[in-house]
Design an enzyme around this catalytic site. Structure first.
Site, PDB file in Angstrom:
ATOM      1  CB  SER A 176      -0.959   0.123   1.253  1.00  0.00           C
ATOM      2  OG  SER A 176      -2.046   0.885   1.271  1.00  0.00           O
ATOM      3  CG  ASP A 185      -6.676  -4.008  -3.141  1.00  0.00           C
ATOM      4  OD1 ASP A 185      -7.728  -2.875  -2.812  1.00  0.00           O
ATOM      5  OD2 ASP A 185      -5.777  -3.830  -2.717  1.00  0.00           O
ATOM      6  CG  HIS A 213      -5.722  -2.201   0.162  1.00  0.00           C
ATOM      7  ND1 HIS A 213      -4.926  -2.362  -0.805  1.00  0.00           N
ATOM      8  CD2 HIS A 213      -5.287  -1.458   1.265  1.00  0.00           C
ATOM      9  CE1 HIS A 213      -3.908  -1.589  -0.564  1.00  0.00           C
ATOM     10  NE2 HIS A 213      -4.118  -1.001   0.739  1.00  0.00           N
TER      11      HIS A 213
END
Length: 386
Positions: A169, A332, A362
């Site tokens: 991320s 995601d 995610h």
């Protein structure tokens, strides 16, 4: 210090940031000896990076691994809760003796990101001029600024080249910047659930979250740290929204459905289970995080574009020389697989795209520890053969 409701339930502190005088825990610090030039202009003086390490650096300094956390993470990658560490390690099942990232073999370094709130310089930190916090005066940061600060910390540790840089991320944004800005210092690369540039939709979700924080009457333009009451309502709303984007609709449906929370009745002021879940996530965050850091880091993520000033995405990614694995999560909806497919296709040293199967959206790069462990082992095996 926190005050209390008339009911006697304690309010959160004005900020959940680590502050001077708090227990240091396992943290160490690097203090820069000169101001940090910033991509947006100006410079940031007095930069201090908090970090934790595990394992032992080899005599030739060839076994160092850099682990980079996501938006609300910190340097506490592995370990228990305790003084100075309000939460357990966020990759406890991956980093440690005998695990995928074996600290009997590797020297693991995890910094708290610049602009963060767990020991590294950020909006809640003291200003060099003696004021107790930066507040609204804290400058705009980009991931390149954050990586520049991390590179100075690596210099201080005597690490000229990382055997591996890992990030998911927001941490993946910085890992990618490491490989593009410092290809000679990045021995291998593992990118999880990240992107070459923040998309319009990702910026849009962040905009709503930042609006919630800034509309809180206790925000005070970012100068709330010594008021006794921070923008916890706005930060809590931001967390609720973000958490929905971090998970998947099938997971929420299977876990909560339309069920009420215990004996509460949603028609008469009660909550559904999913609402209780989001309330719980918000309450946890406001006690361990800083709203100012949430704003600074979200804006830094919005600014992420590896191709900026480098001739575009393709040209920038062509700079990567490290063996690379790119993985995304099949459910995601915040960082969809197409973004990782682009990275895998355009990084010349990348293998084919790997897909983490998970119902968790995610957050699968955090929760699917067996699959992520396999990826870590695979890229480390490549590192050892070079």
């Amino acid at each position: 210090m926190s005050t209390a409701h008339a009911t006697g339930i304690p309010l959160p502190p004005a900020s959940g940031a680590w502050r001077e005088g708090d227990p240091p825990g396992r943290r160490r610090w690097h203090v820069a000896d000169k101001p940090l030039p910033l991509e947006a202009g100006g410079e940031l003086p007095g930069v201090r990076i908090a970090f934790e390490t595990w394992g032992r650096l080899s005599p030739d300094r060839s076994n160092a691994v850099l682990v980079l956390h996501a938006l609300t993470g910190d340097s506490h990658v592995t370990g228990t809760t305790g003084p100075g560490h309000p939460t357990p390690g966020w990759w406890n099942e991956i980093v440690g003796p005998g695990l995928a990232l074996d600290t009997d073999r590797w020297f693991v370094v995890a910094p708290n990101v610049l602009g963060g709130c767990q020991g590294t310089t950020g909006p809640a930190s003291p200003r060099p001029d003696g004021r107790r916090s930066w507040g609204s005066a804290f400058p705009f940061l980009t991931p390149r600024d954050q990586v520049a600060a991390e590179a100075e910390s690596a210099d201080a540790l005597g690490i000229e080249r990382w055997a591996l840089v890992i990030g998911g991320s927001m941490g993946g944004m910085r890992a990618l910047e490491w490989a593009v800005s410092h290809p000679d210092r990045t021995g291998a690369l593992l990118l999880l659930a990240t992107t070459a540039a923040a998309s319009a939709e990702q910026i849009a979700w962040a905009n709503i979250q930042l609006g919630a924080i800034r509309s809180d009457p206790h925000w005070h333009g970012g100068n709330y740290h010594d008021t006794g009451h921070g923008p916890d309502t706005g930060l809590g709303l931001a967390r609720r929204l973000a958490h929905v984007t971090y998970r998947s609709e099938p997971e929420l449906a299977s876990r909560f459905g339309r069920s009420p929370q215990d004996a509460e009745h949603p028609w008469h002021g009660g909550r559904y289970q999913v609402e209780s879940y989001l309330d719980h996530q918000a309450a946890k965050l406001v006690r361990r995080f800083d709203a100012g850091s949430y704003v600074v880091l979200s804006e830094a993520m919005n600014s992420h574009d590896v191709g900026r000033g480098r001739g575009g995405t393709r040209a920038a990614l062509s700079r990567v020389t490290a063996p690379t694995l790119v993985a995304g999560v099949d459910t995601d909806r915040l960082y969809p697989l197409a973004q990782q497919a682009e990275l895998a296709a355009l990084i010349p040293t990348a293998s084919h795209l790997r897909v983490i199967e998970s119902p968790h959206g995610h957050d699968g790069f955090l929760t699917e520890t067996e699959q992520v462990s396999a990826l870590v082992k695979e890229i480390l095996a490549v590192t050892l053969t070079r």
